[in-house]
Design an enzyme around this catalytic site. Structure first.
Site, PDB file in Angstrom:
ATOM      1  N   GLU A 192      -7.644   3.830  -2.764  1.00  0.00           N
ATOM      2  CA  GLU A 192      -6.523   4.723  -3.104  1.00  0.00           C
ATOM      3  C   GLU A 192      -6.136   4.527  -4.573  1.00  0.00           C
ATOM      4  O   GLU A 192      -6.431   3.489  -5.167  1.00  0.00           O
ATOM      5  CB  GLU A 192      -5.302   4.353  -2.258  1.00  0.00           C
ATOM      6  CG  GLU A 192      -5.514   4.408  -0.773  1.00  0.00           C
ATOM      7  CD  GLU A 192      -5.557   5.817  -0.220  1.00  0.00           C
ATOM      8  OE1 GLU A 192      -4.967   6.715  -0.858  1.00  0.00           O
ATOM      9  OE2 GLU A 192      -6.177   6.023   0.832  1.00  0.00           O
ATOM     10  N   ASP A 203      -3.317  -3.825   4.909  1.00  0.00           N
ATOM     11  CA  ASP A 203      -3.994  -2.986   5.904  1.00  0.00           C
ATOM     12  C   ASP A 203      -4.677  -3.889   6.951  1.00  0.00           C
ATOM     13  O   ASP A 203      -4.581  -3.637   8.163  1.00  0.00           O
ATOM     14  CB  ASP A 203      -5.031  -2.100   5.193  1.00  0.00           C
ATOM     15  CG  ASP A 203      -5.869  -1.312   6.172  1.00  0.00           C
ATOM     16  OD1 ASP A 203      -5.343  -0.363   6.765  1.00  0.00           O
ATOM     17  OD2 ASP A 203      -7.059  -1.641   6.356  1.00  0.00           O
ATOM     18  N   LYS A 207      -3.924  -4.343  11.289  1.00  0.00           N
ATOM     19  CA  LYS A 207      -4.932  -4.337  12.357  1.00  0.00           C
ATOM     20  C   LYS A 207      -4.942  -5.681  13.075  1.00  0.00           C
ATOM     21  O   LYS A 207      -5.073  -5.742  14.302  1.00  0.00           O
ATOM     22  CB  LYS A 207      -6.299  -4.015  11.761  1.00  0.00           C
ATOM     23  CG  LYS A 207      -6.342  -2.618  11.152  1.00  0.00           C
ATOM     24  CD  LYS A 207      -7.535  -2.439  10.246  1.00  0.00           C
ATOM     25  CE  LYS A 207      -7.533  -1.081   9.588  1.00  0.00           C
ATOM     26  NZ  LYS A 207      -8.514  -0.990   8.489  1.00  0.00           N
TER      27      LYS A 207
END
Ligand SMILES: NC(=O)c1ccc[n+]([C@@H]2O[C@H](COP(=O)([O-])OP(=O)(O)OC[C@H]3O[C@@H](n4cnc5c(N)ncnc54)[C@H](OP(=O)(O)O)[C@@H]3O)[C@@H](O)[C@H]2O)c1
Length: 441
Positions: A192, A203, A207
């Site tokens: 990004e 991120d 998870k």
């Protein structure tokens, strides 16, 4: 055949469009497999007029996702919008309260509100399936929740972020600096414009929070994860690791210990001939260590329209068959509060890179500081670096800093941190020590 299963799909971006394409290509075959047709009975996205690569003719359009979520014409609400709050959360909550099954790919929403959403789903007899939220196309949720239910899981760990693995792989294979590879990843669309969420390890943490809950039957505890990103990894570390027989990977690790559960995200050294070390580029992989099964390794695409849609379709298939489990394996009311193991008590071996002033007594002082904390050293390598190190000449002059790589025997995090802070304070090093955990496989 039974009645068709009717879907409301909210979000028609990368994953939503992939899902529509999947049903267009495989709808007939899926109907045979499941014994009933899957029908998209409504769609929603932000901008109706936006040009899209998928055909939406004949599909009822809803301007508001929250309205689609409770529409009497749907059985399952498929949330592919994203975001931990806002429309995604409101629509998922509304759907569950209306007794609709929910399928989502939204790791942010579940990592933040997973426990309460699981309770809501169970209170209303609805499914809450989220296979696509962890490692895209890899069926790790189903594996943990169902296939390995007969095991006490001891550890689950993996490469859960393709962007980080791509960057580390490029640094390794092409001998390039972190900043240069990151820029290229952004140009290619792998990273990004603001890469913090990926490279900072957040991120991966989202998870990991979900995997921990599934593996150990605990409430989702995102804010209890120790998170370090890959920003501090230099070419010097990558090449030193290579010389020592390791690769550096960003791992998410959840480990059951006597004093609680460790949840940590950080760069780690793994033996270079291990299967996980060979997972390169944007590929993800997860290792599960269960007491009966032993070690299971799953690898595959962690993102992308088709791979993620494949996972969403699998979740929808389970609902079509009427075969859905509690979202986190055990019923939500029976999830245990998360008990965090102190990272200071973490036991392991460590890689340390020091830029040591080349002067008499410096190495003796460093070894002494390690000894004071009971840290014993497996190896010490001091040499002219083949890597470009900030502030270090390829041909060091007496007194100039030189690279020293230490590998410790197993010790505690507390001990190594205390030793390194004493070494830094002594002034024998020109920059803060670099420390990377070695993950035993
Ligand atoms: N991309 C992947 O490879 C991947 C992998 C695993 C999980 N996921 C997860 O899947 C979810 C979707 O990701 P994505 O990559 O498909 O995102 P995306 O390409 O940005 O698509 C988001 C979609 O949501 C729609 N949307 C935004 N605000 C909305 C609103 N207020 N009401 C209704 N619709 C709205 C957008 O509408 P417009 O099209 O009109 O702008 C767009 O269709 C996220 O939770 C993500 O974390 C993605």
């Amino acid at each position: 055949m039974s009645q068709p299963l009717k879907l409301g799909v909210a979000g028609l971006g990368t994953v939503g469009a992939g899902l529509v394409q999947l049903f267009q290509e495989h709808g007939a075959r899926l109907a045979l497999v499941l014994g009933r047709e899957i029908k998209i009975a409504g769609v929603s996205a932000r901008a109706r007029q936006k040009p899209r690569a998928i055909k939406l003719e004949g599909l009822p359009w809803f301007d508001a996702a929250e309205q689609l979520a409770v529409d009497p014409g749907i059985d399952v609400f498929v949330e592919l919008i994203g975001g931990e709050e806002g429309v995604a959360r409101a629509a998922v909550e509304a759907a569950l309260k209306a007794g609709k099954h929910v399928v989502t790919a939204n790791k942010a929403l579940l990592a933040k509100h997973g426990t309460e959403l699981a309770r809501l789903a169970e209170a209303h007899g609805a499914a809450l399936n989220f296979e696509a939220a962890v490692a895209g196309g890899i069926p790790v949720i189903k594996t943990l929740r169902e296939a390995l239910a007969g095991n006490q899981v001891r550890r689950v760990y993996g490469i859960l972020n393709g962007t980080c693995n791509y960057i580390l792989t490029q640094m390794q294979e092409e001998h390039r600096a972190f900043a240069e590879v990151l820029k290229e990843a952004q140009d290619k669309g792998y990273a990004e414009a603001d890469p913090t969420f990926d490279i900072g390890g957040f991120d991966t943490a989202h998870k990991l929070a979900l995997l921990t809950s599934l593996a150990f039957g605990t409430e989702v505890a995102l804010d209890q994860i120790h998170v370090e990103g890959i920003q501090g990894i230099s070419q010097a570390d990558i090449e030193a690791a290579d010389d020592l027989g390791y690769r550096i990977k960003l791992l998410g690790v959840a480990l059951l210990t006597d004093s609680g559960i460790e949840q940590r995200v950080h760069p780690a050294m793994v033996p270079k001939h291990s299967a996980i070390a060979e997972v390169s580029g944007v590929t993800n992989c997860i290792a599960i260590d269960g007491d009966f099964v032993g070690n299971v390794l799953l690898a595959g695409p962690g993102a992308g329209a088709k791979a993620t849609a494949s996972a969403v379709a699998g979740d929808i298939g389970d609902i079509a068959r009427g075969a859905f489990a509690a979202p986190f394996g055990v019923p939500a009311a029976r999830l245990k509060p998360y008990r965090r193991a102190r990272l200071g008590q973490h036991q392991g071996a460590y890689y340390v890179r020091l830029s040591v002033f080349d002067r008499p007594g410096a190495m003796a002082s460093i070894a002494g500081r390690m000894g004071e904390r009971g840290v014993s050293l497996e190896s010490i390598v001091q040499r002219r670096p083949r890597w470009a190190l900030p502030g270090i000449d390829a041909r060091p002059k007496p007194g100039a800093p030189t690279a020293v790589i230490l590998i410790t025997h197993e010790t505690t995090e507390e001990a190594i941190r205390a030793a390194l802070s004493a070494i830094h304070a002594d002034g024998n090093v020109s920059e803060p020590p670099q420390m990377i955990r070695i993950e035993p496989l």
